[in-house]
Design a protein around this motif. Structure first.
Motif, short mmCIF file in Angstrom:
data_model
loop_
_atom_site.label_atom_id
_atom_site.label_comp_id
_atom_site.label_asym_id
_atom_site.label_seq_id
_atom_site.Cartn_x
_atom_site.Cartn_y
_atom_site.Cartn_z
N THR A 68 12.50 -32.11 -46.06
CA THR A 68 13.24 -33.27 -46.02
C THR A 68 12.86 -35.07 -46.40
OG1 THR A 68 12.85 -33.85 -44.11
CG2 THR A 68 14.88 -32.07 -44.04
N THR A 70 11.83 -37.09 -44.78
CA THR A 70 10.11 -37.53 -44.05
C THR A 70 8.99 -36.75 -44.63
OG1 THR A 70 11.91 -37.32 -42.21
CG2 THR A 70 9.43 -37.22 -41.68
N THR A 145 18.98 -47.13 -40.74
CA THR A 145 19.95 -46.36 -40.88
C THR A 145 20.42 -46.34 -39.39
OG1 THR A 145 19.12 -44.83 -41.98
CG2 THR A 145 21.18 -44.01 -41.42
N ASP A 170 11.00 -47.54 -48.08
CA ASP A 170 12.07 -46.64 -47.51
C ASP A 170 13.36 -46.97 -48.25
OD1 ASP A 170 14.07 -45.66 -45.80
OD2 ASP A 170 12.21 -44.67 -44.61
N GLN A 195 20.10 -36.06 -49.14
CA GLN A 195 21.51 -35.70 -48.74
C GLN A 195 22.59 -36.82 -48.22
OE1 GLN A 195 18.28 -35.29 -47.43
NE2 GLN A 195 18.44 -35.91 -45.05
N LYS A 196 22.18 -38.13 -49.06
CA LYS A 196 22.75 -39.39 -48.72
C LYS A 196 23.36 -39.69 -49.74
CE LYS A 196 19.80 -40.52 -44.91
NZ LYS A 196 19.81 -41.10 -43.31
C1 LIG Z 1 15.41 -45.15 -43.68
C2 LIG Z 1 15.29 -43.23 -42.69
N1 LIG Z 1 14.01 -42.84 -43.52
C3 LIG Z 1 13.76 -41.81 -42.98
C4 LIG Z 1 14.72 -41.04 -42.76
C5 LIG Z 1 14.27 -39.50 -42.41
O1 LIG Z 1 15.07 -38.68 -43.43
P1 LIG Z 1 15.28 -37.02 -42.99
O2 LIG Z 1 16.00 -37.19 -41.75
O3 LIG Z 1 15.69 -36.37 -44.07
O4 LIG Z 1 13.91 -37.12 -42.74
C6 LIG Z 1 16.26 -41.48 -42.59
C7 LIG Z 1 16.94 -40.35 -42.37
O5 LIG Z 1 18.05 -40.49 -41.43
C8 LIG Z 1 16.48 -42.08 -42.67
O6 LIG Z 1 17.40 -43.13 -42.40
#
Ligand SMILES: Cc1ncc(COP(=O)(O)O)c(C=O)c1O
Length: 386
Positions: A68, A70, A145, A170, A195-196
Motif C-alpha cells: 500500500t 506506506t 488526509t 507524499d 486506491q485514491k
Molecule cells: C497522506 C497519506 N500518506 C500515507 C498513507 C498511507 O497509505 P496506505 O494506507 O495506502 O498505506 C495515507 C493513507 O491514507 C495517506 O493518506
C-alpha cells in the motif's frame, strides 16, 4: 464463497475509493507469473504512464511498489535517508507524523516544522527552519488526509532546493486528483497509492525518484523495500519478489483511464466536485476544517457540529444509505468527518447522493435543516461550473 454477502458499498471516505467497472474487469484476466514475458509490456506501460502522471524528469525511476502507500513511502525513505541524514519534516497532521516516525527509524536526525492541524504550511516557516538548522532532506505531505489540507508543494520544494536539500513528497491523496509536477517542482522523490485518485485497488503503489537523489545514498536497510532491487525487477526482469499480475492489470487499466480523461480535465473534475460539496455542506450548516485556499479537492475534513454524535451519523450513512465516510484521526477523532471525492468517487451524482443522505442522517441526530437545501446548493454549483 462469501462474495455474494459483501455489500457494494458507496466509498466516499479517505480511501479505498470506488473502482470503475473496466478496472474490475481487467483483474479477471488470467494470472501470469511475475517473470512471464507477456507481463512485461504491462509493467513497461505502467512505468511510462506513471512518468506522465508524475510529470517526472527524464532521469527519474517510476515504478509501483508491491504494497500500500506506506510501502512506497518506506521505499522512498529507505532510498534517501540513512543513519545521520538530517531530515526536516513539515508536520501538518497525522501523515506528517508518520514521516517523522519512519525517517527516524531509518536513522534520520529529525527537525520538525510544526504546523497547526487544519492549516497549510506557510513557506516562510520552512525557510526559517532551514536557515537555522540545515537539512539534507526536506519531507512533507502534499495532501494531508487527516485534515483535508493542501500544502504548497511548489514553494516548499523550491525553498528546500535553494538550500541544497533533497525533497521527499507524499502525494498519496493528490496524485491523479491535484496537480503534481515533479519536474517543474524539482522534487526528488514522490510516492503515492493506487486506491485514491488513481482508481485501482490498493496493493501496488506508485513511486518516482530521481537518479541524482539515489546516487547520494548507499544500499537501503530494507531488503523488500530496496529501490535498487525493485528496479532490477521492473527494468531488468531480475527476480526480487512475486509481484501480483492481477494488481498490475488493475493499475495499468486505471492509468489508461487517467490518460484518456486527461490530467487537467481530471484535476478540474475533482475541483468541481469539491466546490459543489463545500457549497452543499455550507447549506447544511457544516464547515470545513481548512480555510478556503488551503483545502484539498480530494479529501474534505468536515467539522462535526456541537451536540451531534459523530459516530452515529457515520453509522446511519453506512446502514441506511450504504455510504462510507471516514472518521477523524489522532486529535481530530470524534471532531471531524472525512469525505473523500477521489477517482471514480468524484462525480456529481455521488456528491448529490451523499448530501441527501447526510441531511437525513443529521436530522435523525438532531441537526435538522431545510429539506433539500444541501442538494440544491451543490446542484447550483455544478450548474454554474459546467
Ligand atoms: C497522506 C497519506 N500518506 C500515507 C498513507 C498511507 O497509505 P496506505 O494506507 O495506502 O498505506 C495515507 C493513507 O491514507 C495517506 O493518506
Amino acid at each position: 464463497m462469501m462474495a455474494g454477502t459483501i455489500p457494494a458499498r458507496i466509498l466516499l471516505g479517505p480511501g479505498p475509493c470506488l473502482i470503475a467497472p473496466r478496472v474490475m474487469q481487467a483483474m479477471a484476466a488470467p494470472v501470469l507469473s511475475h517473470l512471464d514475458p507477456a507481463l512485461m509490456p504491462v509493467l513497461d506501460g505502467i512505468r511510462e504512464r506513471l512518468a506522465r502522471l508524475y510529470r517526472a524528469p527524464g532521469d527519474a525511476t517510476t515504478i509501483a511498489v508491491s504494497g500500500t502507500g506506506t510501502s512506497a513511502m518506506e521505499t522512498a525513505i529507505a532510498a534517501l535517508v540513512d543513519a545521520g541524514t538530517r531530515v526536516t519534516v513539515v508536520v501538518t497532521g497525522y501523515f506528517g507524523e508518520r514521516l517523522v516516525e519512519m525517517c527516524g527509524r531509518y536513522g534520520g536526525v529529525i527537525t520538525r516544522v510544526e504546523v497547526e492541524w487544519g492549516r497549510a504550511c506557510d513557506p516562510d516557516l520552512l525557510e526559517r527552519s532551514l536557515d537555522t538548522t540545515g537539512a539534507d532532506v526536506v519531507a512533507f505531505v502534499h495532501g494531508e488526509t487527516s485534515t483535508g489540507v493542501l500544502n504548497p508543494a511548489r514553494e516548499l520544494t523550491a525553498i528546500a532546493r535553494q538550500r541544497g536539500a533533497r525533497t521527499l513528497v507524499d502525494a498519496v491523496t493528490t496524485l491523479g486528483g491535484h496537480e503534481v509536477d515533479m519536474a517543474a517542482w524539482g522534487a526528488d522523490a514522490i510516492y503515492s497509492c493506487a486506491q485514491k485518485c488513481i482508481g485501482a485497488p490498493s496493493g501496488l503503489s506508485p513511486l518516482a525518484v530521481t537518479r541524482e537523489a539515489r546516487r547520494s545514498n548507499g544500499g537501503a536497510r530494507s531488503f523488500y523495500l530496496d529501490l535498487d532491487l525493485i528496479e532490477d525487477y521492473w527494468a531488468r526482469r531480475k527476480y526480487h519478489h512475486t509481484l501480483s499480475s492481477t494488481l498490475a492489470y488493475a493499475l495499468a487499466e486505471a492509468l489508461a483511464a487517467v490518460d484518456e480523461e486527461g490530467l487537467e480535465a481530471r484535476w478540474r473534475r475533482h475541483e468541481r466536485s469539491h466546490r459543489a460539496l463545500a457549497r452543499g455542506l455550507d447549506a447544511l450548516g457544516l464547515a470545513l476544517l481548512a480555510p478556503e485556499g488551503e483545502r484539498l479537492f480530494t479529501l474534505n475534513a468536515v467539522t462535526v457540529p456541537d451536540g451531534v454524535d459523530e459516530a452515529a451519523v457515520r453509522t446511519r450513512l453506512r446502514e441506511e444509505s450504504n455510504i462510507e465516510i471516514g472518521a477523524g484521526l489522532g486529535p481530530l477523532a470524534g471532531r471531524v468527518w472525512r469525505i473523500g471525492l477521489m477517482g471514480a468517487s468524484s462525480t456529481p451524482d455521488l456528491v448529490l447522493l451523499l448530501l441527501g443522505a447526510l441531511e437525513t442522517a443529521l436530522a435523525a441526530e438532531g441537526h435538522a435543516t431545510a429539506p433539500g437545501s444541501g442538494v440544491a446548493a451543490a446542484a447550483e454549483s455544478f450548474a454554474a461550473e459546467r
